[in-house]
Every structure is written in C-alpha cells, then in structure tokens.
Design an enzyme around this catalytic site. Structure first.
Site, mmCIF file in Angstrom:
data_model
loop_
_atom_site.group_PDB
_atom_site.id
_atom_site.type_symbol
_atom_site.label_atom_id
_atom_site.label_comp_id
_atom_site.label_asym_id
_atom_site.label_seq_id
_atom_site.Cartn_x
_atom_site.Cartn_y
_atom_site.Cartn_z
ATOM 1 N N ARG A 1 98.559 89.820 -2.383
ATOM 2 C CA ARG A 1 98.652 89.899 -3.830
ATOM 3 C C ARG A 1 99.424 91.142 -4.276
ATOM 4 O O ARG A 1 99.620 91.356 -5.466
ATOM 5 C CB ARG A 1 97.232 89.980 -4.399
ATOM 6 C CG ARG A 1 96.882 88.858 -5.355
ATOM 7 C CD ARG A 1 95.455 89.078 -5.781
ATOM 8 N NE ARG A 1 95.040 88.255 -6.868
ATOM 9 C CZ ARG A 1 94.355 87.125 -6.741
ATOM 10 N NH1 ARG A 1 94.057 86.639 -5.564
ATOM 11 N NH2 ARG A 1 93.958 86.485 -7.820
ATOM 12 N N ARG B 1 87.538 77.015 -17.525
ATOM 13 C CA ARG B 1 87.019 76.736 -16.176
ATOM 14 C C ARG B 1 85.539 77.101 -16.077
ATOM 15 O O ARG B 1 85.100 78.136 -16.559
ATOM 16 C CB ARG B 1 87.816 77.552 -15.148
ATOM 17 C CG ARG B 1 87.320 77.341 -13.729
ATOM 18 C CD ARG B 1 88.308 77.760 -12.703
ATOM 19 N NE ARG B 1 88.569 79.190 -12.678
ATOM 20 C CZ ARG B 1 89.450 79.760 -11.868
ATOM 21 N NH1 ARG B 1 90.163 79.026 -11.052
ATOM 22 N NH2 ARG B 1 89.634 81.066 -11.878
ATOM 23 N N ARG C 1 82.892 82.062 -14.563
ATOM 24 C CA ARG C 1 83.087 83.228 -13.694
ATOM 25 C C ARG C 1 83.307 84.472 -14.548
ATOM 26 O O ARG C 1 83.962 84.402 -15.582
ATOM 27 C CB ARG C 1 84.340 83.013 -12.825
ATOM 28 C CG ARG C 1 84.074 82.272 -11.557
ATOM 29 C CD ARG C 1 85.308 81.820 -10.844
ATOM 30 N NE ARG C 1 86.376 82.806 -10.730
ATOM 31 C CZ ARG C 1 87.490 82.610 -10.025
ATOM 32 N NH1 ARG C 1 87.669 81.470 -9.376
ATOM 33 N NH2 ARG C 1 88.426 83.520 -9.954
HETATM 34 P P1 AMP Z 1 91.058 84.522 -7.096
HETATM 35 O O1 AMP Z 1 89.929 83.580 -6.904
HETATM 36 O O2 AMP Z 1 92.096 84.432 -6.015
HETATM 37 O O3 AMP Z 1 91.667 84.411 -8.481
HETATM 38 O O4 AMP Z 1 90.465 86.000 -6.961
HETATM 39 C C1 AMP Z 1 89.462 86.469 -7.855
HETATM 40 C C2 AMP Z 1 89.514 87.982 -7.900
HETATM 41 O O5 AMP Z 1 89.244 88.525 -6.591
HETATM 42 C C3 AMP Z 1 90.866 88.564 -8.286
HETATM 43 O O6 AMP Z 1 91.052 88.625 -9.696
HETATM 44 C C4 AMP Z 1 90.778 89.966 -7.656
HETATM 45 O O7 AMP Z 1 89.963 90.821 -8.429
HETATM 46 C C5 AMP Z 1 90.023 89.694 -6.352
HETATM 47 N N1 AMP Z 1 90.988 89.399 -5.271
HETATM 48 C C6 AMP Z 1 91.224 88.188 -4.682
HETATM 49 N N2 AMP Z 1 92.187 88.279 -3.743
HETATM 50 C C7 AMP Z 1 92.570 89.585 -3.723
HETATM 51 C C8 AMP Z 1 93.544 90.312 -2.991
HETATM 52 N N3 AMP Z 1 94.341 89.704 -2.088
HETATM 53 N N4 AMP Z 1 93.653 91.644 -3.229
HETATM 54 C C9 AMP Z 1 92.874 92.258 -4.108
HETATM 55 N N5 AMP Z 1 91.950 91.630 -4.876
HETATM 56 C C10 AMP Z 1 91.791 90.299 -4.688
#
Ligand code: AMP
Length: 217
Positions: A87, A126, A159
């Site tokens: 990311r 969502r 969430r």
């Molecule tokens: P997601 O479900 O992929 O949208 O992830 C939810 C949250 O988890 C994100 O908004 C970040 O706060 C954290 N997160 C997920 N993947 C990463 C990553 N690769 N690096 C840092 N934070 C992450």
C-alpha cells in the site's frame, strides 16, 4: 502465479478476491483481513492495528511487512493474490526484496479503476457480519432482517473505518501514499488497468484475459 490488486478503498478488491478464491487455488492474502482478525481477538497486534485503522490511517510499514514475510516464507511456492498489500512504495520495495530472497516472481499488478462517488457509495453503505464476515450493502444487498446476518444470524455492523470521517482519511491516504505505487509498477512494466465499475465477476474475467494475453507474449 502471483498477482497484486491495487485500487482505492472500496474499489472492490476483496470482492474480486472472493471470485478468485471460488475459481482457483490462489491464496488470498489480505492485510486488512489479517488486521481485522487480530482486532476481533484483541491481540497485541490487533490493539496496535485498531489505533491506526479506526482513524483511517495505515498501520506502520515495518509491522505490515513483517506479517507478509512470515506468511510467504512458510510457503514460497504458493500462488498469491495480494489484496491491500503493498500500500506504500516502501512496502512494494520490501515485497520485491522478500520475493527475490524466496525465489518468487511477481506476474502482474492490476489497478482497479473506480470513480470517487462510487467508492463513497460503496463504503458508506457497506455493512459486515461481525461473526462470519459476510458483506452487505444497505441499498444493493441488505440482510433480510435488519442488522442480522442471513448466513449465521450474527450481528451486522458498520466497520469503524467505513464511517464518514475515516472514509475521507482513507481516500487521502490512498492519494498520498498508495497512488505512487501505480507509477512504481508502471515503470516496471507490470501494471495493467481494469475497469472496477463493473461486477466482481467481470473484473475477474478481464484479469484472466490479461493473464492469458501475457502468457501468449
Ligand atoms: P482494507 O480492508 O484493505 O481496506 O484495510 C483496512 C485498513 O487496514 C486500512 O484502511 C489500513 O488502516 C489497514 N491496512 C490494510 N492493509 C494495510 C497495509 N498494507 N499497510 C498498512 N495498513 C494497512
């Protein structure tokens, strides 16, 4: 095959990953799912992750990179679908080093392109089952009984990072920290764009077509 799906929050990365899981043996590696599991179990990592995720911020790279390495080193010959990782450019560089060390190859990076208004509609509506993780949408796919999961009768909630303030913060984080990945992978000749406004199945079919074309080269 190792594949990365990048895109704004709400671009549909998780839904596309579900189709991949149904149709292939690919291992779905979602850092978001890993953090959510840890948060649910109130582990030390979960508490740390929550302090960032609730505000729409990224968990520090060092923590996230470490989690990925521990998974990959156990099974470097598996096929992985990376969803939500890398990311940041730092994470992408780290992944490259890990793959080199473990003799792995990155085949493709798909950029799921979606418009901002669709992302906001998807994320703000969502809802997710607290117990089994089934995803709903207040308009497109509500549970049959309000607040109750159709699959397991668990509680259907929003969430913490899908609340309005966190969505804004996440879109800013995407713009500043994740979007530079597009250029990073473009320069490496690995990036392909896919229309994320279509259904998850159509996105999957587009990605498979790209992979077939790449093989034929
Ligand atoms: P997601 O479900 O992929 O949208 O992830 C939810 C949250 O988890 C994100 O908004 C970040 O706060 C954290 N997160 C997920 N993947 C990463 C990553 N690769 N690096 C840092 N934070 C992450």
């Amino acid at each position: 095959m190792n594949l990365i799906i990048v895109g704004k929050p709400g671009a549909g990365k998780g839904s596309v990953a579900e189709v991949f899981k149904e149709k292939s043996d690919i291992i779905h590696l979602s850092t978001g799912d890993i953090f959510r599991k840890e948060m649910k179990e109130h582990t030390t990592l979960g508490e740390l992750a929550l302090s960032y995720i609730g505000k729409g911020q990224l968990v520090p790279d060092s923590v996230t990179n470490d989690i990925i390495y521990k998974i990959l080193e156990k099974n470097p010959s598996g096929s992985y679908l990376f969803d939500g990782y890398p990311r940041t450019v730092n994470q992408a560089e780290c992944l490259e080093q890990m793959m080199e060390k473990l003799n792995m190859k990155l085949d493709l990076v798909c950029d799921l392109e979606v418009k901002d208004d669709l992302v906001i509609f998807r994320l703000s509506g969502r809802r997710v089952c607290k117990s089994c993780g089934t995803i709903y949408h207040v308009i497109n796919h509500p549970p049959k009984k309000d607040g109750i999961c159709d699959v397991c009768n668990g509680e259907v909630i929003q969430r913490a990072d899908d609340k309005e303030e966190a969505i804004k913060a996440r879109l800013n984080v995407y713009q500043n920290q994740t979007k530079p990945l597009i250029d990073y992978y473009k320069a490496k000749g690995l990036l392909r764009s896919v229309d994320g406004d279509q259904s998850a199945l159509d996105v999957y079919l587009d990605i498979m077509e790209i992979l077939d074309n790449e093989k034929g080269r």
